[in-house]
Design a protein around this motif. Sequence first.
Motif, PDB file in Angstrom:
ATOM      1  N   TYR A  77      32.611  46.559  54.573  1.00  0.00           N
ATOM      2  CA  TYR A  77      32.554  46.305  53.418  1.00  0.00           C
ATOM      3  C   TYR A  77      32.657  44.978  52.590  1.00  0.00           C
ATOM      4  O   TYR A  77      31.518  44.247  51.859  1.00  0.00           O
ATOM      5  CB  TYR A  77      33.668  47.050  53.491  1.00  0.00           C
ATOM      6  CG  TYR A  77      33.878  47.131  51.596  1.00  0.00           C
ATOM      7  CD1 TYR A  77      33.416  48.209  50.519  1.00  0.00           C
ATOM      8  CD2 TYR A  77      34.947  46.175  51.123  1.00  0.00           C
ATOM      9  CE1 TYR A  77      33.001  48.373  49.193  1.00  0.00           C
ATOM     10  CE2 TYR A  77      35.080  46.695  49.732  1.00  0.00           C
ATOM     11  CZ  TYR A  77      34.053  47.175  48.478  1.00  0.00           C
ATOM     12  OH  TYR A  77      34.114  47.011  46.926  1.00  0.00           O
ATOM     13  N   PHE A  78      33.400  44.217  53.378  1.00  0.00           N
ATOM     14  CA  PHE A  78      33.044  42.885  52.213  1.00  0.00           C
ATOM     15  C   PHE A  78      32.080  41.962  52.912  1.00  0.00           C
ATOM     16  O   PHE A  78      31.673  41.144  52.144  1.00  0.00           O
ATOM     17  CB  PHE A  78      34.428  42.238  52.770  1.00  0.00           C
ATOM     18  CG  PHE A  78      35.912  42.341  52.339  1.00  0.00           C
ATOM     19  CD1 PHE A  78      36.029  42.445  51.184  1.00  0.00           C
ATOM     20  CD2 PHE A  78      37.194  42.931  53.143  1.00  0.00           C
ATOM     21  CE1 PHE A  78      36.357  43.351  50.373  1.00  0.00           C
ATOM     22  CE2 PHE A  78      38.003  43.232  52.237  1.00  0.00           C
ATOM     23  CZ  PHE A  78      38.122  43.218  50.929  1.00  0.00           C
ATOM     24  N   GLN A  79      31.900  42.627  53.817  1.00  0.00           N
ATOM     25  CA  GLN A  79      30.706  41.485  54.714  1.00  0.00           C
ATOM     26  C   GLN A  79      29.389  42.195  53.971  1.00  0.00           C
ATOM     27  O   GLN A  79      28.588  41.164  53.371  1.00  0.00           O
ATOM     28  CB  GLN A  79      30.449  41.653  56.108  1.00  0.00           C
ATOM     29  CG  GLN A  79      29.355  41.022  56.605  1.00  0.00           C
ATOM     30  CD  GLN A  79      29.245  42.013  58.628  1.00  0.00           C
ATOM     31  OE1 GLN A  79      30.333  41.762  58.829  1.00  0.00           O
ATOM     32  NE2 GLN A  79      27.933  42.089  59.219  1.00  0.00           N
ATOM     33  N   ARG A  80      28.929  43.057  54.197  1.00  0.00           N
ATOM     34  CA  ARG A  80      27.898  43.338  53.155  1.00  0.00           C
ATOM     35  C   ARG A  80      28.210  43.109  51.475  1.00  0.00           C
ATOM     36  O   ARG A  80      27.328  43.113  51.503  1.00  0.00           O
ATOM     37  CB  ARG A  80      27.889  45.074  53.558  1.00  0.00           C
ATOM     38  CG  ARG A  80      27.541  45.862  54.569  1.00  0.00           C
ATOM     39  CD  ARG A  80      27.360  47.360  54.559  1.00  0.00           C
ATOM     40  NE  ARG A  80      26.831  47.968  55.909  1.00  0.00           N
ATOM     41  CZ  ARG A  80      26.850  49.953  55.289  1.00  0.00           C
ATOM     42  NH1 ARG A  80      27.468  50.112  54.577  1.00  0.00           N
ATOM     43  NH2 ARG A  80      25.893  49.855  56.848  1.00  0.00           N
ATOM     44  N   HIS A  81      29.066  43.519  51.150  1.00  0.00           N
ATOM     45  CA  HIS A  81      28.791  43.239  49.881  1.00  0.00           C
ATOM     46  C   HIS A  81      29.509  41.709  48.915  1.00  0.00           C
ATOM     47  O   HIS A  81      29.951  41.964  47.747  1.00  0.00           O
ATOM     48  CB  HIS A  81      29.656  45.025  49.382  1.00  0.00           C
ATOM     49  CG  HIS A  81      28.695  46.174  49.378  1.00  0.00           C
ATOM     50  ND1 HIS A  81      27.736  46.074  49.938  1.00  0.00           N
ATOM     51  CD2 HIS A  81      29.295  46.555  50.217  1.00  0.00           C
ATOM     52  CE1 HIS A  81      27.547  47.475  50.143  1.00  0.00           C
ATOM     53  NE2 HIS A  81      28.827  47.616  50.505  1.00  0.00           N
ATOM     54  N   ASP A  82      29.885  41.132  49.797  1.00  0.00           N
ATOM     55  CA  ASP A  82      30.833  39.678  49.070  1.00  0.00           C
ATOM     56  C   ASP A  82      29.287  39.235  47.674  1.00  0.00           C
ATOM     57  O   ASP A  82      28.434  39.453  48.588  1.00  0.00           O
ATOM     58  CB  ASP A  82      30.996  38.933  49.817  1.00  0.00           C
ATOM     59  CG  ASP A  82      31.396  37.746  49.921  1.00  0.00           C
ATOM     60  OD1 ASP A  82      31.998  37.681  48.869  1.00  0.00           O
ATOM     61  OD2 ASP A  82      31.537  36.615  50.220  1.00  0.00           O
ATOM     62  N   GLY A  83      30.235  38.792  46.458  1.00  0.00           N
ATOM     63  CA  GLY A  83      28.801  38.942  45.702  1.00  0.00           C
ATOM     64  C   GLY A  83      28.241  40.084  45.378  1.00  0.00           C
ATOM     65  O   GLY A  83      28.193  40.173  43.882  1.00  0.00           O
ATOM     66  N   GLN A  84      28.649  40.660  45.147  1.00  0.00           N
ATOM     67  CA  GLN A  84      28.303  42.167  44.538  1.00  0.00           C
ATOM     68  C   GLN A  84      29.013  43.271  43.295  1.00  0.00           C
ATOM     69  O   GLN A  84      30.442  43.013  43.751  1.00  0.00           O
ATOM     70  CB  GLN A  84      27.927  43.265  45.623  1.00  0.00           C
ATOM     71  CG  GLN A  84      26.611  42.248  46.095  1.00  0.00           C
ATOM     72  CD  GLN A  84      25.660  43.491  47.440  1.00  0.00           C
ATOM     73  OE1 GLN A  84      26.318  44.763  47.852  1.00  0.00           O
ATOM     74  NE2 GLN A  84      25.116  42.696  48.323  1.00  0.00           N
ATOM     75  N   ALA A  85      28.536  44.217  43.064  1.00  0.00           N
ATOM     76  CA  ALA A  85      29.462  45.188  42.422  1.00  0.00           C
ATOM     77  C   ALA A  85      28.438  46.281  42.218  1.00  0.00           C
ATOM     78  O   ALA A  85      27.793  46.662  42.485  1.00  0.00           O
ATOM     79  CB  ALA A  85      29.225  44.614  40.472  1.00  0.00           C
ATOM     80  N   VAL A  86      29.903  47.268  43.159  1.00  0.00           N
ATOM     81  CA  VAL A  86      29.357  48.002  44.139  1.00  0.00           C
ATOM     82  C   VAL A  86      30.086  48.952  43.755  1.00  0.00           C
ATOM     83  O   VAL A  86      31.047  49.159  42.480  1.00  0.00           O
ATOM     84  CB  VAL A  86      29.382  47.235  45.504  1.00  0.00           C
ATOM     85  CG1 VAL A  86      28.627  46.313  45.510  1.00  0.00           C
ATOM     86  CG2 VAL A  86      30.562  47.556  45.641  1.00  0.00           C
ATOM     87  N   THR A  87      29.821  50.912  44.103  1.00  0.00           N
ATOM     88  CA  THR A  87      31.052  51.770  43.879  1.00  0.00           C
ATOM     89  C   THR A  87      31.324  52.117  44.898  1.00  0.00           C
ATOM     90  O   THR A  87      31.837  51.809  45.937  1.00  0.00           O
ATOM     91  CB  THR A  87      29.275  52.933  43.375  1.00  0.00           C
ATOM     92  OG1 THR A  87      28.602  52.728  45.107  1.00  0.00           O
ATOM     93  CG2 THR A  87      28.297  52.231  42.880  1.00  0.00           C
ATOM     94  N   CYS A  88      32.087  53.024  45.097  1.00  0.00           N
ATOM     95  CA  CYS A  88      32.892  53.656  45.262  1.00  0.00           C
ATOM     96  C   CYS A  88      32.250  54.687  46.717  1.00  0.00           C
ATOM     97  O   CYS A  88      33.028  54.596  48.307  1.00  0.00           O
ATOM     98  CB  CYS A  88      33.942  55.103  44.649  1.00  0.00           C
ATOM     99  SG  CYS A  88      35.240  54.231  44.048  1.00  0.00           S
ATOM    100  N   ASP A  89      31.302  54.455  46.533  1.00  0.00           N
ATOM    101  CA  ASP A  89      30.319  55.559  48.459  1.00  0.00           C
ATOM    102  C   ASP A  89      30.564  54.204  48.331  1.00  0.00           C
ATOM    103  O   ASP A  89      29.944  54.350  49.774  1.00  0.00           O
ATOM    104  CB  ASP A  89      29.356  55.918  47.222  1.00  0.00           C
ATOM    105  CG  ASP A  89      29.175  57.117  46.780  1.00  0.00           C
ATOM    106  OD1 ASP A  89      29.717  57.981  47.822  1.00  0.00           O
ATOM    107  OD2 ASP A  89      28.573  57.713  45.692  1.00  0.00           O
TER     108      ASP A  89
END
Length: 877
Positions: A410-422
């Motif tokens: 999760y942290f690797q994929r989305h570092d620096g992003q604004a994301v969802t519970c999905d």
Amino acid sequence: PQTIYLKDYKPPEYLIHDTDLNFTLDNESTRVVATLTMSRNPASKVDDSALILLGENLTLLGVQLNGDTLSPDRYLQTQESLVIHDVPQHEKFVVTIENTINPKANTALEGLYLSKNMLCTQCEAEGFRKITYYLDRPDVMSRFTTTLVGDKEKYPVLLSNGNKKAQGELPDNKHWVTWEDPFNKPCYLFALVAGQLECVRDSFITQSGRRIALEIFVEAHDLDKCDHAMQSLKNAMRWDEETYGLEYDLDLYMIVAVGHFNMGAMENKGLNIFNTKFVLARPDTATDSDYEHIEGVIGHEYFHNWSGNRVTCRDWFQLSLKEGFTVFRDQEFTGDRTSKAVKRIEDVNALRTRQFAEDAGPLAHPIRPDAYIEINNFYTLTVYEKGAEVVRMLHTLLGPQGFRKGCDLYFQRHDGQAVTCDDFVNAMEAANDVDLTQFRRWYSQAGTPVLTVSEHYDSDTQTLSLTLKQDNPPTPGQPRKEPLHIPIKTGLILPDGNLAQCRLQGSEQVSHKIVLELTEKEQTFVFEQLPQKPVISLLRGFSAPVKLKMQRSLEELAFLLSHDPDTFNRWEAGQLLAGRVIAELVEDLQNDRSLTINPVLIEAYRKIAQHGWLDLSYFALLLSLPSEIYLAEQMPIIDVEAIHTAREFVVCQIAKHLEDDLRGLYLDNHRDESGCFEAKAIGRRRLKNVCLGYLSKLDDTEIQRWSLKQFDTAKNMTDQIAALSVIVNTPHPARATCLDAFYRQWRDEALVLDKWFALQATAIPPDTFDAVERLLKHPDFDLKNPNRVRALVGSFSQANPLHFHAASGKGYRFLADRIIELNTLNPQVASRMVGALTQWRRYDEGRQALMKAELERIMSTEAISKDVYEVASKSLA
Ligand code: BAL
Ligand code: ZN
């Protein structure tokens, strides 16, 4: 007021790459110049649109586009926005906005405001728009540079996010500082602090060897109350490295404590702003629970640096993405630092008393809500605490290693992003190669599932069949529910107290502990090779946020209380046992029968009292009866007076029958260990104070002397307030003198004075309501201070069922009057206070009518805020 829907989410039409802010500080007129480097968002599907920036309560001085001042016909100012026409569509452009704000007039404590003499901010969720016009939404992330200019005497300390880049002097006794935050962030994480503050400094060496400067800013007279917060911060930093492999990223971590704060604390990047309640502690001013909460909240805000800041929410419907996950992380942190058993029980107690009520009431919503009027109303127990339970269930289903793999991804994929519970659940699925489709329903379905359990033991086949049925009750807007994926930790206890091997039919897994996965509406699990009928220990560790319905005899509960190796279920057995006995007494009272105590309960409590426990805090919890609020939760129509009388009767009976044991435990554990926060010392204080609570019901002058002596000589707040509580809640001759002495001793310590207000607001004696009305006029009461409001009005309405629900309705009227006053001063605090009236359907007809009438009166408030309107109107619907 307008409702916002999740289904209407659209990506932003514009992006803000750089945000350059310049503040010229003044308590009553702060000038803000915001220079925003922007462009169209290629992901937006909308063509050629005007730029709509959001802003409230701002005095606009001018707008520039690429350096050219815009004439007023090039933009439109509304109550809530600034619309700029004809901005470039194909290249970057710079918008400069100049406006002023009045921090002193900002009693809502949202945006930039004044707390005593200190300027500070609170921007989550939508406070930044009260500072300047902006794209105030979490999926617009920008690089912030902030320059603060102010008077050197008034504002010697000037703080903002990130690292200090430059500073200098100016004429007229002014100075300036520029801060630069290298990480893109949404504006809800922006912070500014300016004022006369003192600093406590320390440092932390990260796992990769970087030295991080740690700074805690407080008012001068609080400098001696920062040690625990600093140590907690270092503990949290180490724990996150060891548990999640996550390291801090800036060179500096700052915490500022402010006396006026709507929430507990706020995770602004590199500059946390905290309610003083969760920073300041000295052994004589703060209780053991305060110490624990401070460490928990410091941890919580620190953990947000990854779960919230580095990876943030796409929109506010996803709030639980960062809050549920971060609460789970702080719960585990506290469990590791203190006692896992005690921490789990405390958390479940809070969940089952408050969140379950929310989930069964008119404001029930899923942990990912799909609509709101005012997002501040959704910082709820459901989003936070049930959200944490949902993350905990993922942890249970995937196991610690699988869960960690999911977090890493999760942290690797989305570092620096604004994301969802999905996105969070997707990472868990991908890292573990599992299908969590059904599990996702926990995010969209509100309400607490009810699990009905039946068992059948067959001695011929030596099998035990366990049938579990899940019912998911309708909630507002959700009449029908689908079955949920529920992990149920299970153990089978043999008559000798040992755990049997669980051999589940159709599974190769053989273990003493097993996780049953309930996915159907009804499912039967068959355990094999059981020559003797075991006692089932189900939902161990409270592995899912459900209500469990299972026929148990009192003897079976007493057996579990003596033998279950699962610390949660062992405690739970005692609570169920006591709850059953009290419920029977309530029925006796309602039918005018005389009360007698069930000896099974006394013998079970005697056994607890005489057992040699290692974890004394756990021992203290085992000896404690379920609270009146928890007992009320179990009744279809709440009878506050009968619950109170029945519970008090049981307290007195335990005191009478176990007097020698309780006296012995009190005397053995009463020693001066002030300043010592080792588990044993904390446990001794908890245990002895529980015993004093029981003994004080005996109306014995020797016990009265014990409590007075403890009050007079205590050098730590845990013992002093526990003694005062006993004195205030019994007909103790020194009641008035002690309350007065406590006030005189602590009148200059705001947080201790909050305890003094709260203790009187939650008192049992019949004159409590008059005392509360008197306290409202006390010179130290201040409706503009949220902590003080929560101490008096909040404690009375939410933690004193007996007096708040007085049949005359005077408690309700008192609360509604305060809500109407607070509506204009501080809508967030006002709407929190409505909570106590939302559960009106749970009371008798007379009280229902009185509570409804007050809700209707609140609804007719002139200029009702969105906050109060949403909670009151939904409660009445
Ligand atoms: N983000 C608001 C305060 C907290 O949950 O940390
Ligand atoms: Zn949080």
